[in-house]
Enzyme design. Sequence first.
Site, short mmCIF file in Angstrom:
data_model
loop_
_atom_site.label_atom_id
_atom_site.label_comp_id
_atom_site.label_asym_id
_atom_site.label_seq_id
_atom_site.Cartn_x
_atom_site.Cartn_y
_atom_site.Cartn_z
N THR A 119 0.86 -1.19 0.00
CA THR A 119 0.00 0.00 0.00
C THR A 119 0.90 1.24 0.00
O THR A 119 1.82 1.34 0.82
CB THR A 119 -0.91 -0.02 1.24
OG1 THR A 119 -1.62 -1.25 1.24
CG2 THR A 119 -1.91 1.13 1.20
N GLU A 146 -5.73 -10.31 7.28
CA GLU A 146 -4.78 -11.21 7.96
C GLU A 146 -5.59 -12.34 8.60
O GLU A 146 -6.67 -12.12 9.12
CB GLU A 146 -4.00 -10.45 9.03
CG GLU A 146 -2.94 -9.59 8.43
CD GLU A 146 -2.12 -8.82 9.44
OE1 GLU A 146 -2.18 -9.14 10.64
OE2 GLU A 146 -1.43 -7.89 9.02
N LYS A 204 -7.44 1.90 -2.80
CA LYS A 204 -6.97 1.17 -1.61
C LYS A 204 -7.15 2.02 -0.35
O LYS A 204 -7.72 1.56 0.65
CB LYS A 204 -5.50 0.77 -1.79
CG LYS A 204 -4.87 0.11 -0.60
CD LYS A 204 -5.55 -1.21 -0.23
CE LYS A 204 -5.13 -1.68 1.14
NZ LYS A 204 -5.93 -2.82 1.61
N ASN A 208 -9.96 1.28 2.77
CA ASN A 208 -9.60 1.04 4.16
C ASN A 208 -10.13 2.15 5.08
O ASN A 208 -10.50 1.89 6.22
CB ASN A 208 -8.08 0.89 4.31
CG ASN A 208 -7.68 -0.57 4.25
OD1 ASN A 208 -8.53 -1.44 4.09
ND2 ASN A 208 -6.40 -0.85 4.37
N CYS A 260 -2.93 -2.29 9.02
CA CYS A 260 -3.30 -1.42 7.90
C CYS A 260 -4.19 -0.22 8.23
O CYS A 260 -3.89 0.90 7.83
CB CYS A 260 -3.94 -2.24 6.80
SG CYS A 260 -2.75 -3.38 6.06
N ASP A 264 -3.19 3.49 7.11
CA ASP A 264 -3.78 3.89 5.83
C ASP A 264 -4.69 5.12 5.98
O ASP A 264 -4.73 5.99 5.10
CB ASP A 264 -4.56 2.72 5.20
CG ASP A 264 -3.61 1.59 4.75
OD1 ASP A 264 -2.38 1.71 4.96
OD2 ASP A 264 -4.10 0.58 4.21
N1 LIG Z 1 -1.16 -7.35 6.17
C1 LIG Z 1 -2.24 -7.02 5.50
O1 LIG Z 1 -3.36 -7.40 5.87
C2 LIG Z 1 -2.15 -6.18 4.25
C3 LIG Z 1 -3.29 -6.09 3.42
C4 LIG Z 1 -3.21 -5.28 2.29
C5 LIG Z 1 -2.05 -4.57 2.01
N2 LIG Z 1 -0.97 -4.67 2.85
C6 LIG Z 1 0.23 -3.90 2.49
O2 LIG Z 1 1.19 -4.79 1.91
C7 LIG Z 1 2.52 -4.45 2.32
C8 LIG Z 1 3.15 -5.62 3.03
O3 LIG Z 1 2.37 -5.97 4.16
P1 LIG Z 1 2.55 -7.36 4.92
O4 LIG Z 1 1.55 -7.39 6.01
O5 LIG Z 1 2.59 -8.47 3.94
O6 LIG Z 1 4.02 -7.13 5.51
P2 LIG Z 1 4.90 -8.13 6.39
O7 LIG Z 1 5.59 -7.30 7.38
O8 LIG Z 1 4.07 -9.29 6.85
O9 LIG Z 1 5.96 -8.70 5.32
C9 LIG Z 1 6.89 -7.92 4.66
C10 LIG Z 1 8.06 -8.80 4.26
O10 LIG Z 1 8.97 -8.02 3.46
C11 LIG Z 1 10.29 -8.37 3.81
N3 LIG Z 1 11.17 -7.28 3.38
C12 LIG Z 1 11.35 -6.07 3.94
N4 LIG Z 1 12.20 -5.32 3.20
C13 LIG Z 1 12.58 -6.10 2.16
C14 LIG Z 1 13.45 -5.91 1.05
N5 LIG Z 1 14.09 -4.76 0.86
N6 LIG Z 1 13.61 -6.94 0.16
C15 LIG Z 1 12.96 -8.11 0.36
N7 LIG Z 1 12.11 -8.33 1.37
C16 LIG Z 1 11.93 -7.35 2.27
C17 LIG Z 1 10.21 -8.59 5.32
O11 LIG Z 1 11.28 -9.36 5.79
C18 LIG Z 1 8.86 -9.31 5.44
O12 LIG Z 1 9.00 -10.72 5.33
C19 LIG Z 1 2.36 -3.18 3.17
O13 LIG Z 1 2.49 -2.07 2.34
C20 LIG Z 1 0.92 -3.28 3.67
O14 LIG Z 1 0.39 -2.01 3.95
C21 LIG Z 1 -0.99 -5.47 3.95
#
Ligand SMILES: NC(=O)c1ccc[n+]([C@@H]2O[C@H](COP(=O)([O-])OP(=O)(O)OC[C@H]3O[C@@H](n4cnc5c(N)ncnc54)[C@H](O)[C@@H]3O)[C@@H](O)[C@H]2O)c1
Length: 400
Positions: A119, A146, A204, A208, A260, A264
């Site tokens: 996001t 999640e 997005k 949210n 989020c 957000d």
């Molecule tokens: N969690 C949710 O419910 C959800 C839903 C929609 C959107 N999002 C968005 O998606 C994105 C990720 O969220 P998430 O919950 O999956 O995050 P998360 O923290 O669960 O996972 C992120 C992963 O990225 C890895 N990482 C960090 N920097 C890195 C790099 N430079 N190279 C490679 N890997 C790297 C971390 O080690 C981690 O495993 C965010 O922008 C979030 O806002 C999350």
Amino acid sequence: MSVITVTGTGYVGLSNAVILAQHNKVFAVDIIPEKVELLNARRSPIADAELEDYLAHKPLDLTATLEYETAYKQSDFVVISTPTNYDEEQNYFDTSSVESVIEQVLAINPKAVMIVKSTVPVGFTAEMQNKYNTDRIIFSPEFLREGRALYDNLYPSRIIIGCASQSGEVASAAHEFAELLQQGAIKEDIPTLFLNPTEAEAVKLFANTYLALRVSYFNELDTYAELNGLNARQIIEGVCLDPRIGGHYNNPSFGYGGYCLPKDTKQLLANYKDVPQNIIEAIVKANHTRKSIVAKRILEKGGYPEKQVTVGIYRLIMKANSDNFRQSAIQGVMQRLKDKGATVIIYEPTLKADTFNGYKVVDDFDEFVKLSDVIAANRMTEQLRTVKDKVYTRDIFECN
Ligand SMILES: NC(=O)c1ccc[n+]([C@@H]2O[C@H](COP(=O)([O-])OP(=O)(O)OC[C@H]3O[C@@H](n4cnc5c(N)ncnc54)[C@H](O)[C@@H]3O)[C@@H](O)[C@H]2O)c1
């Protein structure tokens, strides 16, 4: 069959990697060696029933790796799903992890098409396209919850693709990527929209923020009912029988939380900088007010101000089936309780530590109950029912 790298194997990256690896060759890149090892052993680093099942039992062409160069070199698409935490000092998302991946891809394989799933602020993709002089960045928002991360991609509510060009190679790649997501899903006829990236980013954040508005609305209704001695449940049921309002997503809580919604909403408010608004700001503020009122009511139930109160916090997780504490509303409540001089202790069976942020953790449930004057629980459970006279909760419908 395409070759795809998914960078960042969290909730978003991992569920997309698994969806795509059913029919494509997928590399899952992360910076944490333990995650890579777990994934290559076909075990899920996050608690998610469908993900665990797919990783263990489905034929997936999925290789996790730390070596992003090798992965990017071979890839047609790079899906970016790294974190974008809210930076309280800058009052904006910290998008540095996404930018660093864009730079790596451009340096290693400038022909790859990048799909940003993280996001991002409204306007981010256009800014990146200008900064790096490339049209090969697409934004596709992620809507998963999640706890149901893979399920929500097997049965997506919609697929949104934000692509700057309407025709040409990148536009074809955008359509191809939408088809890959459709192919990986079980649901058929998934509504699929093609927008420009700035509109897709707005979808997005507005989606949210609407969810946060709805949570805040029923929380504020609940505050009104509680402070006036009215039955919140009856009022909510009466309100929600209007089919335009609907009986879903209306259960009061200690506030909206999780990774989020808090960040957000703040980012959308930051995007409104030069645009008049009233509601967006109110949604952010409403969550603070709710937590303050909840803290006050907890203390009153515990006997404050006549006595020094010990508050037992029952679980730090945001929802009943969550596996992490990121930005859970109860942590904001705890801070307020501490500021009022209360002693705060925690019962959280997933924590293997004696303290959490300076608060004492009590492992034994009976001991926890004995030490607590009042137990604060965002969500009610069977375990708590035996001691319900001590419990403060606003979980009226006993669901997420
Ligand atoms: N969690 C949710 O419910 C959800 C839903 C929609 C959107 N999002 C968005 O998606 C994105 C990720 O969220 P998430 O919950 O999956 O995050 P998360 O923290 O669960 O996972 C992120 C992963 O990225 C890895 N990482 C960090 N920097 C890195 C790099 N430079 N190279 C490679 N890997 C790297 C971390 O080690 C981690 O495993 C965010 O922008 C979030 O806002 C999350």
